[in-house]
Design a protein around this motif. Sequence first.
Motif, PDB file in Angstrom:
ATOM      1  N   TRP A 201       0.821  -1.204   0.000  1.00  0.00           N
ATOM      2  CA  TRP A 201       0.000   0.000   0.000  1.00  0.00           C
ATOM      3  C   TRP A 201       0.856   1.256   0.000  1.00  0.00           C
ATOM      4  O   TRP A 201       0.540   2.251  -0.663  1.00  0.00           O
ATOM      5  CB  TRP A 201      -0.942  -0.018   1.201  1.00  0.00           C
ATOM      6  CG  TRP A 201      -1.833   1.173   1.318  1.00  0.00           C
ATOM      7  CD1 TRP A 201      -1.983   1.968   2.411  1.00  0.00           C
ATOM      8  CD2 TRP A 201      -2.712   1.709   0.320  1.00  0.00           C
ATOM      9  NE1 TRP A 201      -2.894   2.964   2.153  1.00  0.00           N
ATOM     10  CE2 TRP A 201      -3.350   2.832   0.879  1.00  0.00           C
ATOM     11  CE3 TRP A 201      -2.997   1.348  -0.989  1.00  0.00           C
ATOM     12  CZ2 TRP A 201      -4.266   3.596   0.160  1.00  0.00           C
ATOM     13  CZ3 TRP A 201      -3.917   2.110  -1.706  1.00  0.00           C
ATOM     14  CH2 TRP A 201      -4.542   3.214  -1.115  1.00  0.00           C
ATOM     15  N   ARG A 202       1.984   1.218   0.703  1.00  0.00           N
ATOM     16  CA  ARG A 202       2.876   2.372   0.695  1.00  0.00           C
ATOM     17  C   ARG A 202       3.484   2.576  -0.690  1.00  0.00           C
ATOM     18  O   ARG A 202       3.602   3.700  -1.175  1.00  0.00           O
ATOM     19  CB  ARG A 202       3.979   2.208   1.737  1.00  0.00           C
ATOM     20  CG  ARG A 202       3.469   2.221   3.183  1.00  0.00           C
ATOM     21  CD  ARG A 202       4.606   2.390   4.157  1.00  0.00           C
ATOM     22  NE  ARG A 202       5.250   3.684   3.991  1.00  0.00           N
ATOM     23  CZ  ARG A 202       6.444   3.982   4.476  1.00  0.00           C
ATOM     24  NH1 ARG A 202       7.136   3.081   5.137  1.00  0.00           N
ATOM     25  NH2 ARG A 202       6.964   5.178   4.292  1.00  0.00           N
ATOM     26  N   VAL A 203       3.889   1.470  -1.334  1.00  0.00           N
ATOM     27  CA  VAL A 203       4.422   1.581  -2.694  1.00  0.00           C
ATOM     28  C   VAL A 203       3.351   2.134  -3.631  1.00  0.00           C
ATOM     29  O   VAL A 203       3.612   3.014  -4.461  1.00  0.00           O
ATOM     30  CB  VAL A 203       4.923   0.208  -3.195  1.00  0.00           C
ATOM     31  CG1 VAL A 203       5.343   0.296  -4.664  1.00  0.00           C
ATOM     32  CG2 VAL A 203       6.098  -0.275  -2.349  1.00  0.00           C
ATOM     33  N   THR A 204       2.121   1.625  -3.491  1.00  0.00           N
ATOM     34  CA  THR A 204       1.018   2.093  -4.334  1.00  0.00           C
ATOM     35  C   THR A 204       0.775   3.579  -4.143  1.00  0.00           C
ATOM     36  O   THR A 204       0.585   4.329  -5.114  1.00  0.00           O
ATOM     37  CB  THR A 204      -0.262   1.307  -4.020  1.00  0.00           C
ATOM     38  OG1 THR A 204      -0.049  -0.076  -4.304  1.00  0.00           O
ATOM     39  CG2 THR A 204      -1.437   1.816  -4.826  1.00  0.00           C
ATOM     40  N   GLY A 205       0.765   4.023  -2.890  1.00  0.00           N
ATOM     41  CA  GLY A 205       0.555   5.442  -2.630  1.00  0.00           C
ATOM     42  C   GLY A 205       1.628   6.316  -3.246  1.00  0.00           C
ATOM     43  O   GLY A 205       1.351   7.372  -3.816  1.00  0.00           O
ATOM     44  N   THR A 206       2.886   5.882  -3.145  1.00  0.00           N
ATOM     45  CA  THR A 206       3.995   6.627  -3.748  1.00  0.00           C
ATOM     46  C   THR A 206       3.833   6.713  -5.256  1.00  0.00           C
ATOM     47  O   THR A 206       3.985   7.784  -5.864  1.00  0.00           O
ATOM     48  CB  THR A 206       5.327   5.959  -3.395  1.00  0.00           C
ATOM     49  OG1 THR A 206       5.503   5.953  -1.976  1.00  0.00           O
ATOM     50  CG2 THR A 206       6.491   6.703  -4.034  1.00  0.00           C
ATOM     51  N   MET A 207       3.523   5.579  -5.890  1.00  0.00           N
ATOM     52  CA  MET A 207       3.380   5.563  -7.344  1.00  0.00           C
ATOM     53  C   MET A 207       2.194   6.413  -7.796  1.00  0.00           C
ATOM     54  O   MET A 207       2.266   7.101  -8.828  1.00  0.00           O
ATOM     55  CB  MET A 207       3.215   4.123  -7.841  1.00  0.00           C
ATOM     56  CG  MET A 207       4.440   3.256  -7.651  1.00  0.00           C
ATOM     57  SD  MET A 207       4.286   1.618  -8.427  1.00  0.00           S
ATOM     58  CE  MET A 207       2.853   0.947  -7.560  1.00  0.00           C
ATOM     59  N   ALA A 208       1.110   6.376  -7.042  1.00  0.00           N
ATOM     60  CA  ALA A 208      -0.082   7.141  -7.424  1.00  0.00           C
ATOM     61  C   ALA A 208       0.184   8.635  -7.419  1.00  0.00           C
ATOM     62  O   ALA A 208      -0.389   9.386  -8.217  1.00  0.00           O
ATOM     63  CB  ALA A 208      -1.240   6.810  -6.483  1.00  0.00           C
ATOM     64  N   ARG A 209       1.070   9.074  -6.536  1.00  0.00           N
ATOM     65  CA  ARG A 209       1.407  10.501  -6.510  1.00  0.00           C
ATOM     66  C   ARG A 209       2.355  10.887  -7.638  1.00  0.00           C
ATOM     67  O   ARG A 209       2.385  12.027  -8.071  1.00  0.00           O
ATOM     68  CB  ARG A 209       2.022  10.860  -5.154  1.00  0.00           C
ATOM     69  CG  ARG A 209       1.022  10.889  -4.007  1.00  0.00           C
ATOM     70  CD  ARG A 209       1.658  11.438  -2.731  1.00  0.00           C
ATOM     71  NE  ARG A 209       2.728  10.580  -2.262  1.00  0.00           N
ATOM     72  CZ  ARG A 209       2.557   9.529  -1.462  1.00  0.00           C
ATOM     73  NH1 ARG A 209       1.331   9.193  -1.089  1.00  0.00           N
ATOM     74  NH2 ARG A 209       3.579   8.806  -1.056  1.00  0.00           N
ATOM     75  N   ARG A 210       3.142   9.919  -8.113  1.00  0.00           N
ATOM     76  CA  ARG A 210       4.151  10.225  -9.128  1.00  0.00           C
ATOM     77  C   ARG A 210       3.632  10.088 -10.553  1.00  0.00           C
ATOM     78  O   ARG A 210       4.139  10.754 -11.457  1.00  0.00           O
ATOM     79  CB  ARG A 210       5.348   9.296  -8.938  1.00  0.00           C
ATOM     80  CG  ARG A 210       6.127   9.517  -7.641  1.00  0.00           C
ATOM     81  CD  ARG A 210       7.211   8.452  -7.490  1.00  0.00           C
ATOM     82  NE  ARG A 210       8.020   8.645  -6.277  1.00  0.00           N
ATOM     83  CZ  ARG A 210       8.928   7.778  -5.849  1.00  0.00           C
ATOM     84  NH1 ARG A 210       9.151   6.664  -6.550  1.00  0.00           N
ATOM     85  NH2 ARG A 210       9.613   8.020  -4.750  1.00  0.00           N
ATOM     86  N   ALA A 211       2.677   9.196 -10.777  1.00  0.00           N
ATOM     87  CA  ALA A 211       2.258   8.861 -12.141  1.00  0.00           C
ATOM     88  C   ALA A 211       0.822   9.288 -12.389  1.00  0.00           C
ATOM     89  O   ALA A 211      -0.094   8.862 -11.682  1.00  0.00           O
ATOM     90  CB  ALA A 211       2.414   7.357 -12.383  1.00  0.00           C
TER      91      ALA A 211
END
Length: 332
Positions: A201-211
């Motif tokens: 979930w942390r990885v998903t949150g990071t990616m969602a903010r970047r892409a």
Amino acid sequence: MTAEPPVLVTGLPRSGTSWVGRMLTASGRLVYVNEPLNPQRPPGRSPGVLDASVTHRFQYICPDNETPWLAAFSRTVALRYGWAAELRRNHGPGDLARMAKYGTAFTLGRLLARRALLDDPFALLSAQWFAERLGCRVVVVVRDPVSFAGSWRRLGWRVDVRELLGQPLLMRDHPYVAELEPFSGERDVITAAAVLWRVAWRVTGTMARRAAGLRVVCYEDLCAAPLDGFRDLYDWCGLPWTDRAVRRITAASTSSRRPARSPFTWSGLSRTAYRPMDSRRALTAASLPHEDAARVQHLVQEREAAVGEPDSDRPPVALVRHPLDSSPPPPA
């Protein structure tokens, strides 16, 4: 005219990706490609579909290691099947039947100007790369952690965290993956699943903010209102919302038991974990006893509280929200 983008549906295994992928293919505009990054054969290790060597579960792809992946996936999303590559590696009777199925689907899809839909939980950690480098519309399906852990326990699944810790570029770009290290060899499925959920979930949150091309959707929200949820996803993916799509999604989301003939194939050469279901009733079925559910919520929330990062660096929404004794059963 700019070509319509391919679609990637991903999320941790047992989060509903097959259901979401199959509902999107009800548009009639997509060619379904099942788990090209799965390290097991089948459905993975098919060079006709993806001519690249998968070395890890949850393979991490980024600009620093993309050379073989960009060439291979560019062919996959362009629906160009590698007949010769497939024959060199796989040529048993079952292999030939699978080759005929996928090769025909790719060829017809390309001739009919359809788009590729990749349904692949093992692409989760690379979702940002798929959005930025392949121009995919990426749908990340996130399931409530209690029901996710319950599904994994029912199946007896465990994750070997060395698959993640052994990828230096992943550790560099998402250093909090190191939170998994103390749980290497963890034998308790509930604990391991909860910690994996939290890190993913942390990885998903990071990616969602970047892409910009990445959309996070909640499995439980789709179960509660499938037509509303999928109509929104169709619009975001650039798919036509037709009467045909409505009929097929309704039929596949309101079945109390698996019908004799399903609108989608879920066995044989097209095997996926998807099956028709009553999505609203799914929300009331218990997956874990109260004590285990409480333990999952504690592990997820404890890890979040221990991070100590600014709010802007945390995932955009919280998904720990369902009653402890009320979680959906295992989806696709």
